[in-house]
Design a protein around this motif. Structure first.
Motif, PDB file in Angstrom:
ATOM      1  N   LYS A  60       0.832  -1.212   0.000  1.00  0.00           N
ATOM      2  CA  LYS A  60       0.000   0.000   0.000  1.00  0.00           C
ATOM      3  C   LYS A  60       0.860   1.253   0.000  1.00  0.00           C
ATOM      4  O   LYS A  60       0.496   2.268  -0.601  1.00  0.00           O
ATOM      5  N   ASP A  61       2.029   1.197   0.649  1.00  0.00           N
ATOM      6  CA  ASP A  61       2.931   2.351   0.640  1.00  0.00           C
ATOM      7  C   ASP A  61       3.595   2.511  -0.735  1.00  0.00           C
ATOM      8  O   ASP A  61       3.738   3.617  -1.244  1.00  0.00           O
ATOM      9  N   LEU A  62       4.006   1.386  -1.302  1.00  0.00           N
ATOM     10  CA  LEU A  62       4.592   1.448  -2.638  1.00  0.00           C
ATOM     11  C   LEU A  62       3.548   1.887  -3.663  1.00  0.00           C
ATOM     12  O   LEU A  62       3.857   2.571  -4.637  1.00  0.00           O
ATOM     13  N   GLU A  63       2.301   1.493  -3.449  1.00  0.00           N
ATOM     14  CA  GLU A  63       1.231   1.919  -4.341  1.00  0.00           C
ATOM     15  C   GLU A  63       1.063   3.435  -4.282  1.00  0.00           C
ATOM     16  O   GLU A  63       0.808   4.085  -5.303  1.00  0.00           O
ATOM     17  N   ALA A  64       1.224   4.008  -3.078  1.00  0.00           N
ATOM     18  CA  ALA A  64       1.155   5.465  -2.952  1.00  0.00           C
ATOM     19  C   ALA A  64       2.288   6.118  -3.729  1.00  0.00           C
ATOM     20  O   ALA A  64       2.102   7.153  -4.373  1.00  0.00           O
ATOM     21  N   VAL A  65       3.467   5.513  -3.690  1.00  0.00           N
ATOM     22  CA  VAL A  65       4.601   6.022  -4.460  1.00  0.00           C
ATOM     23  C   VAL A  65       4.294   5.926  -5.960  1.00  0.00           C
ATOM     24  O   VAL A  65       4.532   6.870  -6.721  1.00  0.00           O
ATOM     25  N   ARG A  66       3.757   4.784  -6.380  1.00  0.00           N
ATOM     26  CA  ARG A  66       3.433   4.593  -7.795  1.00  0.00           C
ATOM     27  C   ARG A  66       2.438   5.642  -8.286  1.00  0.00           C
ATOM     28  O   ARG A  66       2.609   6.232  -9.360  1.00  0.00           O
ATOM     29  N   GLU A  67       1.404   5.891  -7.495  1.00  0.00           N
ATOM     30  CA  GLU A  67       0.390   6.873  -7.885  1.00  0.00           C
ATOM     31  C   GLU A  67       0.972   8.280  -7.942  1.00  0.00           C
ATOM     32  O   GLU A  67       0.632   9.070  -8.827  1.00  0.00           O
ATOM     33  N   LYS A  68       1.868   8.592  -7.004  1.00  0.00           N
ATOM     34  CA  LYS A  68       2.484   9.918  -7.033  1.00  0.00           C
ATOM     35  C   LYS A  68       3.402  10.067  -8.245  1.00  0.00           C
ATOM     36  O   LYS A  68       3.447  11.132  -8.880  1.00  0.00           O
ATOM     37  N   LEU A  69       4.123   9.014  -8.593  1.00  0.00           N
ATOM     38  CA  LEU A  69       4.956   9.058  -9.788  1.00  0.00           C
ATOM     39  C   LEU A  69       4.089   9.250 -11.032  1.00  0.00           C
ATOM     40  O   LEU A  69       4.443  10.009 -11.943  1.00  0.00           O
ATOM     41  N   ASP A  70       2.946   8.572 -11.065  1.00  0.00           N
ATOM     42  CA  ASP A  70       2.021   8.759 -12.181  1.00  0.00           C
ATOM     43  C   ASP A  70       1.617  10.225 -12.301  1.00  0.00           C
ATOM     44  O   ASP A  70       1.573  10.796 -13.396  1.00  0.00           O
ATOM     45  N   ASP A  71       1.300  10.824 -11.157  1.00  0.00           N
ATOM     46  CA  ASP A  71       0.889  12.230 -11.153  1.00  0.00           C
ATOM     47  C   ASP A  71       2.004  13.127 -11.688  1.00  0.00           C
ATOM     48  O   ASP A  71       1.767  14.027 -12.501  1.00  0.00           O
ATOM     49  N   LEU A  72       3.210  12.881 -11.208  1.00  0.00           N
ATOM     50  CA  LEU A  72       4.345  13.712 -11.617  1.00  0.00           C
ATOM     51  C   LEU A  72       4.606  13.580 -13.116  1.00  0.00           C
ATOM     52  O   LEU A  72       4.806  14.579 -13.820  1.00  0.00           O
ATOM     53  N   TYR A  73       4.620  12.350 -13.609  1.00  0.00           N
ATOM     54  CA  TYR A  73       4.900  12.151 -15.026  1.00  0.00           C
ATOM     55  C   TYR A  73       3.739  12.629 -15.892  1.00  0.00           C
ATOM     56  O   TYR A  73       3.947  13.067 -17.030  1.00  0.00           O
ATOM     57  N   HIS A  74       2.519  12.551 -15.388  1.00  0.00           N
ATOM     58  CA  HIS A  74       1.383  13.107 -16.137  1.00  0.00           C
ATOM     59  C   HIS A  74       1.523  14.611 -16.266  1.00  0.00           C
ATOM     60  O   HIS A  74       1.315  15.185 -17.339  1.00  0.00           O
ATOM     61  N   ASP A  75       1.880  15.280 -15.164  1.00  0.00           N
ATOM     62  CA  ASP A  75       2.107  16.727 -15.217  1.00  0.00           C
ATOM     63  C   ASP A  75       3.202  17.066 -16.219  1.00  0.00           C
ATOM     64  O   ASP A  75       3.110  18.039 -16.968  1.00  0.00           O
ATOM     65  N   ALA A  76       4.256  16.257 -16.228  1.00  0.00           N
ATOM     66  CA  ALA A  76       5.357  16.483 -17.168  1.00  0.00           C
ATOM     67  C   ALA A  76       4.870  16.315 -18.603  1.00  0.00           C
ATOM     68  O   ALA A  76       5.276  17.060 -19.504  1.00  0.00           O
ATOM     69  N   ALA A  77       3.977  15.338 -18.833  1.00  0.00           N
ATOM     70  CA  ALA A  77       3.439  15.105 -20.177  1.00  0.00           C
ATOM     71  C   ALA A  77       2.597  16.285 -20.639  1.00  0.00           C
ATOM     72  O   ALA A  77       2.686  16.723 -21.794  1.00  0.00           O
ATOM     73  N   VAL A  78       1.761  16.817 -19.746  1.00  0.00           N
ATOM     74  CA  VAL A  78       0.931  17.980 -20.084  1.00  0.00           C
ATOM     75  C   VAL A  78       1.826  19.171 -20.421  1.00  0.00           C
ATOM     76  O   VAL A  78       1.599  19.895 -21.399  1.00  0.00           O
ATOM     77  N   ALA A  79       2.853  19.382 -19.603  1.00  0.00           N
ATOM     78  CA  ALA A  79       3.776  20.495 -19.845  1.00  0.00           C
ATOM     79  C   ALA A  79       4.560  20.288 -21.138  1.00  0.00           C
ATOM     80  O   ALA A  79       4.868  21.251 -21.850  1.00  0.00           O
ATOM     81  N   THR A  80       4.882  19.041 -21.449  1.00  0.00           N
ATOM     82  CA  THR A  80       5.598  18.746 -22.695  1.00  0.00           C
ATOM     83  C   THR A  80       4.747  19.116 -23.902  1.00  0.00           C
ATOM     84  O   THR A  80       5.243  19.670 -24.893  1.00  0.00           O
ATOM     85  N   ASP A  81       3.443  18.819 -23.834  1.00  0.00           N
ATOM     86  CA  ASP A  81       2.547  19.211 -24.921  1.00  0.00           C
ATOM     87  C   ASP A  81       2.520  20.731 -25.081  1.00  0.00           C
ATOM     88  O   ASP A  81       2.533  21.259 -26.194  1.00  0.00           O
ATOM     89  N   ALA A  82       2.497  21.434 -23.937  1.00  0.00           N
ATOM     90  CA  ALA A  82       2.500  22.904 -23.984  1.00  0.00           C
ATOM     91  C   ALA A  82       3.814  23.417 -24.578  1.00  0.00           C
ATOM     92  O   ALA A  82       3.826  24.372 -25.367  1.00  0.00           O
ATOM     93  N   TYR A  83       4.916  22.783 -24.201  1.00  0.00           N
ATOM     94  CA  TYR A  83       6.235  23.172 -24.717  1.00  0.00           C
ATOM     95  C   TYR A  83       6.285  22.962 -26.234  1.00  0.00           C
ATOM     96  O   TYR A  83       6.715  23.843 -26.989  1.00  0.00           O
ATOM     97  N   ASN A  84       5.837  21.781 -26.683  1.00  0.00           N
ATOM     98  CA  ASN A  84       5.869  21.479 -28.115  1.00  0.00           C
ATOM     99  C   ASN A  84       4.980  22.438 -28.902  1.00  0.00           C
ATOM    100  O   ASN A  84       5.332  22.863 -30.005  1.00  0.00           O
ATOM    101  N   ALA A  85       3.808  22.763 -28.342  1.00  0.00           N
ATOM    102  CA  ALA A  85       2.898  23.691 -29.011  1.00  0.00           C
ATOM    103  C   ALA A  85       3.524  25.073 -29.120  1.00  0.00           C
ATOM    104  O   ALA A  85       3.424  25.737 -30.166  1.00  0.00           O
ATOM    105  N   ALA A  86       4.179  25.526 -28.049  1.00  0.00           N
ATOM    106  CA  ALA A  86       4.828  26.841 -28.062  1.00  0.00           C
ATOM    107  C   ALA A  86       5.977  26.868 -29.066  1.00  0.00           C
ATOM    108  O   ALA A  86       6.179  27.859 -29.777  1.00  0.00           O
ATOM    109  N   GLU A  87       6.707  25.761 -29.140  1.00  0.00           N
ATOM    110  CA  GLU A  87       7.823  25.694 -30.083  1.00  0.00           C
ATOM    111  C   GLU A  87       7.318  25.722 -31.521  1.00  0.00           C
ATOM    112  O   GLU A  87       7.872  26.418 -32.381  1.00  0.00           O
ATOM    113  N   GLU A  88       6.246  24.975 -31.785  1.00  0.00           N
ATOM    114  CA  GLU A  88       5.679  24.951 -33.135  1.00  0.00           C
ATOM    115  C   GLU A  88       5.151  26.331 -33.520  1.00  0.00           C
ATOM    116  O   GLU A  88       5.364  26.801 -34.639  1.00  0.00           O
TER     117      GLU A  88
END
Length: 369
Positions: A60-88
């Motif tokens: 259950k503790d590792l699952e909390a870590v997994r979910e937080k990593l998902d959140d962090l990488y999802h935020d990074a993915a959203v920001a990456t889309d914004a970065y790519n759009a700004a670059e284009e």
């Protein structure tokens, strides 16, 4: 942040996971769904022995870590889309500015030429005493000369009016070109700031994810990977259990086969945010380049691919179609048939094959509709 891992070891060798959970609680992120993982496979059995330096971590503790990593990488993915759009957008605006600059130079040369013509006309009139041609015509005693002169006067008046009109229009064009260029410069600057902000967010989220993972020991990292595979496998199995593959029978188009072949050739190359090949890719960099190789250019970002390409029902999708994931269209992968996708998942991973249903599907788009 909580104590570092060296402090933990020095203080009675407490479980490393306690530090990980502390980091989870300390990292500020936006709540978001998970991101892509490796191809689904049955969950390996857990290791039977504990680390010599730490008590096995509760799932259950590792699952909390997994979910937080998902959140962090999802935020990074959203920001990456914004970065790519700004670059284009910046590329397009820069091209517009160059084009406008060329128009301004050409327009200024034209204006200079028109002014020179007007100057020569004024000089010629001065040399003849400053008397308008119409006045000279009225004073003429020769009827034939009068008629010939009348034609010249009309021609001269028309030419003068045309010259004035051309001068006015050229000046107006130059004024508009300058205003457009200034507007594009403003947009370019706004885009530069948006791009910089997105880049900062990407780096922060990835750094937070890496810091969180660094608090885990080897055994805990292995178990975390098992949990990630198990989550993807569970989602994929639930998707397949709907009987969806019994309804998907479409074959790839000729262009779709080329796109799939390109994506397949990239397997094993690393995910790098903002990359579009040839040595590394982010999710939409892979799909956009795959379809460009098939002669069908598509938008650069997953969000624009979702907005601009034709939507098709999941049951009608065929190899080469793009599956868009999550409510915010922050991830994209290419369907390759038999319930599988090829994707560039996230930082730290490589282009790989995965289960099409391992993430929440927003919809499917077809580049060669």
């Amino acid at each position: 942040m909580g104590p570092d891992k060296h402090g933990v070891r020095a203080g009675g060798r407490r479980g490393i996971l306690a530090t990980a959970v502390t980091v989870v609680c300390a990292v500020t992120v936006l709540a978001a769904p998970g991101t892509a993982f490796a191809a689904p496979s049955p969950t390996p059995s857990p290791s039977g022995s504990a680390s010599a330096s730490a008590t096995p971590a509760p799932d259950k503790d590792l699952e909390a870590v997994r979910e937080k990593l998902d959140d962090l990488y999802h935020d990074a993915a959203v920001a990456t889309d914004a970065y790519n759009a700004a670059e284009e957008a910046a590329d397009k605006q820069s091209a517009e500015i160059v084009d406008l600059a060329k128009k301004i130079v050409k327009g200024q040369r034209r204006l200079d030429g028109l002014k020179a013509r007007a100057g020569r006309a004024a000089a010629a009139q001065y040399r003849t005493g400053g008397m308008p041609d119409s006045a000279k015509l009225l004073l003429s005693d020769n009827p034939s000369q009068f008629l010939d002169g009348a034609g010249r006067v009309l021609q001269g008046e028309r030419a003068t009016k045309a010259l004035i009109r051309e001068l006015t229009l050229t000046q107006q064009d130059l004024k508009q070109y300058a205003a457009d260029a200034a507007d594009q410069w403003d947009r370019l600057e706004a885009g530069r700031k948006a791009k910089a902000a997105a880049k900062k967010k990407i780096q922060q989220r990835i750094a937070a994810a890496e810091k969180l993972q660094s608090t885990l020991e080897k055994q805990q990292k292995e178990r975390l990977a098992e949990l990630e595979r198990a989550a993807a496998y569970k989602a994929q199995t639930a998707w397949l259990d709907t009987g969806i593959l019994d309804e998907i029978h479409s074959k790839a188009s000729a262009a779709g086969r080329k796109a799939v072949a390109f994506a397949t050739a990239q397997i094993g190359k690393p995910y790098v945010w903002g990359a579009e090949g040839p040595d590394s890719y982010d999710c939409s960099g892979l799909t956009s380049q795959a379809w460009a190789s098939a002669g069908r250019p598509v938008p650069r970002t997953s969000q624009e691919q979702w907005k601009q390409l034709k939507h098709v029902d999941v049951r009608d999708m065929r190899p080469g179609d793009l599956i868009i994931y999550f409510d915010d269209a922050s991830h994209v992968a290419m369907y390759v048939g038999d319930g599988a996708i090829i994707q560039a998942p996230r930082p730290g991973r490589t282009v790989s094959v995965g289960g099409a249903g391992a993430m929440p599907i927003l919809g499917v788009v077809r580049p060669d509709a």
